[in-house]
Design a protein around this motif. Structure first.
Motif, PDB file in Angstrom:
ATOM      1  N   TYR A 251      -0.631  17.930  13.945  1.00 28.62           N
ATOM      2  CA  TYR A 251      -1.144  17.372  15.200  1.00 28.62           C
ATOM      3  C   TYR A 251      -2.630  17.043  15.107  1.00 28.62           C
ATOM      4  CZ  TYR A 251       3.376  19.082  16.574  1.00 28.62           C
ATOM      5  OH  TYR A 251       4.739  19.307  16.626  1.00 28.62           O
ATOM      6  N   GLN A 252      -3.099  16.833  13.888  1.00 26.67           N
ATOM      7  CA  GLN A 252      -4.491  16.467  13.651  1.00 26.67           C
ATOM      8  C   GLN A 252      -4.572  15.099  12.972  1.00 26.67           C
ATOM      9  OE1 GLN A 252      -5.840  19.785  11.290  1.00 26.67           O
ATOM     10  NE2 GLN A 252      -6.015  21.167  13.057  1.00 26.67           N
ATOM     11  N   VAL A 253      -5.746  14.480  13.061  1.00 26.89           N
ATOM     12  CA  VAL A 253      -5.997  13.198  12.388  1.00 26.89           C
ATOM     13  C   VAL A 253      -6.428  13.492  10.962  1.00 26.89           C
ATOM     14  CG1 VAL A 253      -7.403  11.106  12.386  1.00 26.89           C
ATOM     15  CG2 VAL A 253      -6.665  12.124  14.569  1.00 26.89           C
ATOM     16  N   TRP A 254      -5.779  12.827  10.014  1.00 25.24           N
ATOM     17  CA  TRP A 254      -6.105  13.005   8.602  1.00 25.24           C
ATOM     18  C   TRP A 254      -7.031  11.874   8.140  1.00 25.24           C
ATOM     19  CZ3 TRP A 254      -2.226  15.457   4.781  1.00 25.24           C
ATOM     20  CH2 TRP A 254      -1.590  16.542   5.384  1.00 25.24           C
ATOM     21  N   ASP A 255      -8.033  12.232   7.347  1.00 22.41           N
ATOM     22  CA  ASP A 255      -8.904  11.198   6.790  1.00 22.41           C
ATOM     23  C   ASP A 255      -8.120  10.253   5.885  1.00 22.41           C
ATOM     24  OD1 ASP A 255     -11.105  12.247   8.081  1.00 22.41           O
ATOM     25  OD2 ASP A 255     -11.663  13.539   6.401  1.00 22.41           O
ATOM     26  N   LEU A 257      -3.991   9.787   4.754  1.00 19.64           N
ATOM     27  CA  LEU A 257      -2.607  10.241   4.859  1.00 19.64           C
ATOM     28  C   LEU A 257      -1.973  10.338   3.478  1.00 19.64           C
ATOM     29  CD1 LEU A 257      -1.330   8.220   7.943  1.00 19.64           C
ATOM     30  CD2 LEU A 257      -1.621  10.698   7.800  1.00 19.64           C
ATOM     31  N   SER A 283      -2.744   8.610  19.145  1.00 20.31           N
ATOM     32  CA  SER A 283      -3.627   9.702  18.728  1.00 20.31           C
ATOM     33  C   SER A 283      -4.007   9.614  17.255  1.00 20.31           C
ATOM     34  CB  SER A 283      -2.948  11.051  18.987  1.00 20.31           C
ATOM     35  OG  SER A 283      -1.746  11.146  18.217  1.00 20.31           O
ATOM     36  N   ASN A 284      -3.234   8.857  16.488  1.00 20.22           N
ATOM     37  CA  ASN A 284      -3.471   8.691  15.048  1.00 20.22           C
ATOM     38  C   ASN A 284      -3.300   9.993  14.270  1.00 20.22           C
ATOM     39  OD1 ASN A 284      -3.983   6.902  12.904  1.00 20.22           O
ATOM     40  ND2 ASN A 284      -6.119   7.538  12.779  1.00 20.22           N
ATOM     41  N   THR A 285      -2.573  10.922  14.834  1.00 22.49           N
ATOM     42  CA  THR A 285      -2.304  12.182  14.138  1.00 22.49           C
ATOM     43  C   THR A 285      -1.205  11.977  13.097  1.00 22.49           C
ATOM     44  OG1 THR A 285      -0.655  12.799  15.785  1.00 22.49           O
ATOM     45  CG2 THR A 285      -2.932  13.563  16.143  1.00 22.49           C
ATOM     46  N   LEU A 286      -1.059  12.982  12.231  1.00 20.13           N
ATOM     47  CA  LEU A 286       0.024  12.934  11.248  1.00 20.13           C
ATOM     48  C   LEU A 286       1.374  12.839  11.955  1.00 20.13           C
ATOM     49  CD1 LEU A 286       1.242  13.132   8.435  1.00 20.13           C
ATOM     50  CD2 LEU A 286       0.957  15.633   8.565  1.00 20.13           C
ATOM     51  N   GLU A 288       2.136  11.441  14.765  1.00 16.81           N
ATOM     52  CA  GLU A 288       2.389  10.082  15.230  1.00 16.81           C
ATOM     53  C   GLU A 288       2.856   9.192  14.084  1.00 16.81           C
ATOM     54  OE1 GLU A 288       0.467   6.364  17.729  1.00 16.81           O
ATOM     55  OE2 GLU A 288      -0.900   7.833  16.848  1.00 16.81           O
ATOM     56  N   HIS A 289       2.232   9.282  12.944  1.00 18.70           N
ATOM     57  CA  HIS A 289       2.643   8.460  11.798  1.00 18.70           C
ATOM     58  C   HIS A 289       4.071   8.797  11.365  1.00 18.70           C
ATOM     59  CE1 HIS A 289      -1.172   6.400  11.014  1.00 18.70           C
ATOM     60  NE2 HIS A 289      -1.766   7.531  11.376  1.00 18.70           N
TER      61      HIS A 289
END
Length: 309
Positions: A251-255, A257, A283-286, A288-289
């Motif tokens: 649930y965090q954004v990765w620099d 992926l 949100s661009n979180t993992l 979401e991807h």
């Protein structure tokens, strides 16, 4: 949020599913993907729907069966249309009432279950799930998955366990042919050493202690899998590349992926998620991807519902 998007899709294509078909008919080939809900919950969160959709997309030619305790013969069609209509275009998903005594009949767990005072059992939701997954895979064969797995690629092995930690087996995902000697021995040990006061006694601890009777569990070398008798024990990278202490990374954004190229699927550790973190569109979180790629119908429905609020 669930009702907000589950009812805004066309439900005309939802099949009558299990009204006129039995688990035996659906799972008779021994290649089914099995999910369970042992509570009475009928309104599953998005992660459960994503687990179902991703499995159905990866295993297009195999049945995906979701057994739910809250379903019964009178409400099943209504509940499926109400809460699962977003999955209506996936014709290999089937919904069945989960009846413990029926699942345990014909297995070593039946005599244990009929004598049991359920009200006095600790961790009953988990213990019943441990018993049901074993009984169903022993009876029908196939793959069992917890409802917080996102499937990415097909698993190429029939008889397998998966490790979260070196020389230990989880029971969150496993696959066997019907009446395999491993699941048979697990069922017998389940009854003989039953203790509901010990967390995992009928789950990961059970699988690990039975596996140790098959062999001295080998040590993993890098990302290689290991073999124990006729069973493959998958490396943690196959399903648990993000370990449970790091579960928030989903649930965090990765620099940058990663493709998780060594993984067949990902376990999102819902049991750890006491903060009720969810996938948020934009949100661009993992997470979401992952939803976008592996359960696009669920993602689109959540996005649509979010835009309308």
């Amino acid at each position: 949020m669930q009702d907000a998007y589950s009812n805004r899709t066309n439900s005309t294509e939802v099949k009558s599913v299990t009204v006129n078909i039995t688990p035996s008919e659906v799972l008779k080939k021994g290649d089914g993907i099995i999910f369970l809900e042992t509570s009475d919950r009928l309104q599953p969160p998005p992660l459960v729907l994503c687990a179902l959709e991703s499995a159905a997309r990866v295993y297009k030619d195999r049945p995906v069966a979701f057994f739910m305790k809250g379903l019964n013969d009178t409400n099943i069609e209504k509940m499926v249309k109400k809460h699962f209509s977003v999955l209506s275009t996936l014709k290999n998903i089937y919904f069945f009432p989960l009846r413990f005594e029926e699942v345990f009949t014909g297995t070593p767990l039946h005599s244990w279950y009929i004598k049991l005072d359920v009200q006095k059992q600790n961790f009953w939701l988990h213990v019943s799930a441990d018993g049901c997954r074993l009984a169903l895979i022993w009876t029908y064969g196939g793959i069992y998955m917890d409802t917080d797995f996102i499937t990415m690629r097909p698993i190429p092995i029939q008889n397998f366990l998966s490790s979260e930690h070196p020389q230990q087996s989880s029971n969150g995902i496993f696959g066997f042919s019907s009446h395999h000697n491993f699941t048979q021995e697990c069922l017998e040990d389940f009854v003989q050493k039953y203790d509901s006061s010990l967390w995992g006694q009928q789950g990961p601890r059970l699988f690990t202690r039975i596996l140790k009777t098959f062999c001295d569990i080998p040590v993993f070398n890098g990302t290689d899998d290991v073999t124990c008798a006729n069973i493959t024990l998958f490396n943690p990278q196959r399903f648990y590349p993000i370990s449970y202490p790091a579960w928030r990374q989903y649930y965090q954004v990765w620099d940058k992926l990663t493709t998780f190229s060594d993984s067949y699927g990902l376990h999102l550790w819902n049991y750890m998620n006491s903060e009720k973190l969810t996938m948020v569109p934009g949100s661009n979180t993992l997470a979401e991807h992952l939803y976008k790629e592996y359960c696009p119908s669920i993602y689109a429905a959540i996005l649509n519902a979010t835009n309308k609020h």
